[in-house]
Write a protein that holds these residues in place. Structure first.
Motif, short mmCIF file in Angstrom:
data_model
loop_
_atom_site.label_atom_id
_atom_site.label_comp_id
_atom_site.label_asym_id
_atom_site.label_seq_id
_atom_site.Cartn_x
_atom_site.Cartn_y
_atom_site.Cartn_z
N THR A 195 -9.53 4.19 -1.44
CA THR A 195 -8.78 5.41 -1.78
C THR A 195 -9.53 6.18 -2.87
O THR A 195 -10.05 5.59 -3.81
CB THR A 195 -7.37 5.05 -2.29
OG1 THR A 195 -6.89 3.98 -1.50
CG2 THR A 195 -6.43 6.23 -2.20
N VAL A 210 5.42 -3.69 12.38
CA VAL A 210 4.16 -3.79 13.14
C VAL A 210 3.51 -5.16 12.96
O VAL A 210 3.81 -5.88 12.01
CB VAL A 210 3.16 -2.68 12.72
CG1 VAL A 210 3.75 -1.29 12.93
CG2 VAL A 210 2.69 -2.85 11.27
N LYS A 211 2.63 -5.45 13.90
CA LYS A 211 1.87 -6.70 13.82
C LYS A 211 0.89 -6.60 12.65
O LYS A 211 0.29 -5.55 12.44
CB LYS A 211 1.06 -6.90 15.12
CG LYS A 211 1.93 -7.02 16.36
CD LYS A 211 1.12 -6.81 17.63
CE LYS A 211 2.04 -6.65 18.83
NZ LYS A 211 1.38 -6.02 19.99
N ALA A 220 -2.41 -6.92 11.44
CA ALA A 220 -3.75 -7.05 12.01
C ALA A 220 -4.78 -7.11 10.88
O ALA A 220 -4.50 -6.71 9.76
CB ALA A 220 -4.03 -5.85 12.91
N ASP A 262 -2.11 1.63 12.76
CA ASP A 262 -1.90 2.85 11.96
C ASP A 262 -1.04 3.87 12.70
O ASP A 262 -0.08 3.50 13.36
CB ASP A 262 -3.26 3.42 11.54
CG ASP A 262 -3.16 4.20 10.25
OD1 ASP A 262 -2.54 3.71 9.29
OD2 ASP A 262 -3.66 5.33 10.21
N HIS A 311 0.00 -1.95 17.70
CA HIS A 311 0.60 -2.84 16.70
C HIS A 311 2.12 -2.80 16.64
O HIS A 311 2.72 -3.56 15.87
CB HIS A 311 0.01 -2.55 15.31
CG HIS A 311 0.35 -1.21 14.75
ND1 HIS A 311 0.23 -0.92 13.41
CD2 HIS A 311 0.78 -0.06 15.32
CE1 HIS A 311 0.59 0.34 13.20
NE2 HIS A 311 0.92 0.88 14.33
N VAL A 357 1.54 9.59 2.34
CA VAL A 357 2.80 9.83 3.03
C VAL A 357 3.57 8.53 3.29
O VAL A 357 4.78 8.49 3.17
CB VAL A 357 2.52 10.58 4.36
CG1 VAL A 357 3.78 10.71 5.20
CG2 VAL A 357 1.93 11.96 4.07
N ARG A 358 2.87 7.46 3.63
CA ARG A 358 3.57 6.26 4.08
C ARG A 358 3.49 5.12 3.07
O ARG A 358 2.51 5.00 2.34
CB ARG A 358 2.99 5.83 5.44
CG ARG A 358 3.33 6.87 6.51
CD ARG A 358 2.62 6.63 7.79
NE ARG A 358 1.19 6.49 7.60
CZ ARG A 358 0.42 5.79 8.40
NH1 ARG A 358 0.91 5.19 9.45
NH2 ARG A 358 -0.88 5.72 8.15
N LYS A 418 -14.60 3.42 6.40
CA LYS A 418 -13.34 3.64 5.68
C LYS A 418 -13.59 3.23 4.23
O LYS A 418 -13.80 2.07 3.92
CB LYS A 418 -12.25 2.78 6.32
CG LYS A 418 -10.93 3.48 6.27
CD LYS A 418 -9.86 2.81 7.04
CE LYS A 418 -8.50 3.09 6.43
NZ LYS A 418 -8.17 4.46 6.13
N GLU A 449 -7.51 4.01 14.14
CA GLU A 449 -7.92 2.79 13.46
C GLU A 449 -7.55 1.62 14.36
O GLU A 449 -6.54 1.65 15.06
CB GLU A 449 -7.20 2.66 12.11
CG GLU A 449 -7.66 3.70 11.11
CD GLU A 449 -7.02 3.52 9.74
OE1 GLU A 449 -6.69 2.39 9.35
OE2 GLU A 449 -6.87 4.55 9.06
N ILE A 456 3.63 0.88 2.89
CA ILE A 456 3.51 -0.32 3.73
C ILE A 456 4.04 -1.52 2.95
O ILE A 456 3.57 -1.79 1.84
CB ILE A 456 2.03 -0.63 4.11
CG1 ILE A 456 1.24 0.63 4.42
CG2 ILE A 456 1.95 -1.66 5.23
CD1 ILE A 456 1.55 1.30 5.67
N HIS A 498 0.85 -1.19 0.00
CA HIS A 498 0.00 0.00 0.00
C HIS A 498 0.87 1.23 0.00
O HIS A 498 1.86 1.30 0.72
CB HIS A 498 -0.89 0.01 1.25
CG HIS A 498 -1.84 1.16 1.28
ND1 HIS A 498 -3.02 1.17 0.59
CD2 HIS A 498 -1.75 2.37 1.88
CE1 HIS A 498 -3.65 2.33 0.79
NE2 HIS A 498 -2.89 3.08 1.57
#
Ligand SMILES: Nc1ncnc2c1ncn2[C@@H]1O[C@H](COP(=O)(O)OP(=O)(O)OP(=O)(O)O)[C@@H](O)[C@H]1O
Ligand SMILES: [Mg+2]
Length: 299
Positions: free
Chosen positions: A160, A102-103, A105, A224, A76, A22-23, A157, A212, A25, A18
């Motif tokens: 996008t 992170v985990k 989820a 998140d 997470h 900004v981020r 949610k 989230e 993943i 993803h």
């Protein structure tokens, strides 16, 4: 060879699952890797200019909050400390100071928003209906007024590109069931209460914020990012004035510049001059240092 010319396509040998504004993943098979880039968005567009080190500020701020809230709810984070990353990640020095493992989820597809002040889409909805998410509010609220008590205003949610839809708490119960819905609501309000009191003591109002949650090992955990300028509205107490919209704490120089050059808010997206980039990163660092009471570490 690892390259990062523009922070858009960071060439890591992992599946990029993803890319947000900004981020990025990545899938590490057992975990996810969340990398905060130096990209900045304004008026819903990612700008072509990077704000050097901004991703590090956001990452370190998120880590500060996850640590401060872990007694309220599990989160997470596996690690946000590059020194403890597995060996196969350590050669990518770009990740240092801006990445968390992170985990994985299963995300709960509801945005859990808490508002202590009325602003943004909440203000628009109130102007039309006198309510937000079916919660009836005082008749005489002005833009940016403080609410009598913080309210929980969930939204779905959406994919996008589509706008999230505000829903009532009753709708949320229909989607998630009573137990989960109440758990998310109560936890969100507790988190907001704790951190908004804390930020006030640092001279900043936390007007509203979004959380989230996900399910991991049959537990509900916080995922998140939390209490960053991208997920929250922070206002300076000294400048706060009811009856108007408040300056954005972090992006004000960027927005002012884009208004000043009379950008029509459609592509092509303008570049930012160096002076705006410098003012903006200084503002991010200023917010970080105000909130954490620590000097920002460039690492
Ligand atoms: N631990 C986790 N497990 C599963 N999904 C996660 C976890 N942490 C974050 N996510 C998801 O990863 C995504 C992060 O995306 P990101 O916030 O960068 O972009 P976005 O929400 O699509 O857009 P925007 O840039 O506007 O925020 C979100 O969909 C979030 O729900
Ligand atoms: Mg997001």
């Amino acid at each position: 060879m690892f390259c990062d010319n523009n922070n858009y396509n960071i060439n890591l040998p992992f599946n990029l699952i993803h890319q947000g504004k900004v981020r990025n993943i990545y899938d590490l098979v057992d975990n996810y890797l969340i990398v905060a880039s130096d990209r900045i968005s304004a008026f819903d567009y990612v700008l072509p200019t990077l704000i050097l080190n901004k991703g590090k500020v956001l990452h370190q701020l998120s880590m500060f909050w996850f640590n401060m809230t872990k007694s309220i709810i599990e989160n997470h984070i596996v690690t946000g400390d590059f020194n403890t990353f597995p060996q196969n990640l350590k050669k990518y020095s770009y990740l240092c100071g801006r990445s968390m493992i992170v985990k994985k989820a299963t995300r709960i597809n509801i945005e859990c928003i808490v508002r202590g002040y009325i602003s943004g889409s909440g203000w628009s909805e109130y102007c039309k209906t006198g309510k937000i998410c079916n919660i009836a509010l005082d008749k005489n609220l002005k833009e940016s007024s403080k609410l009598q008590y913080p309210i929980f205003t969930p939204s779905t949610k959406e994919e996008t590109g589509q706008h999230d839809k505000n829903i009532s708490f009753a709708d949320m119960i229909n989607i998630l069931g009573q137990e989960v819905a109440y758990k998310l609501k109560n936890t969100s309000i507790e988190l907001y209460n704790k951190i908004s009191q804390y930020t006030l003591s640092k001279g900043l109002i936390l007007a509203d914020t979004k959380f989230e949650y996900g399910v991991y090992n049959n537990n509900i955990i916080l995922i998140d990012e939390i209490f960053t300028p991208d997920s929250s509205r922070f206002w300076e107490i000294d400048k706060y004035q009811e009856g108007k919209s408040q300056d954005s704490l972090d992006k004000q120089y960027v927005r002012n510049y884009l208004e000043y050059i009379k950008w029509n808010k459609e592509p092509p997206i303008p570049k930012l001059p160096d002076s705006i980039v410098k003012q903006t990163i200084m503002k991010y660092i200023d917010v970080y240092e105000k909130l954490t009471g620590c000097k920002f570490n460039y690492v």
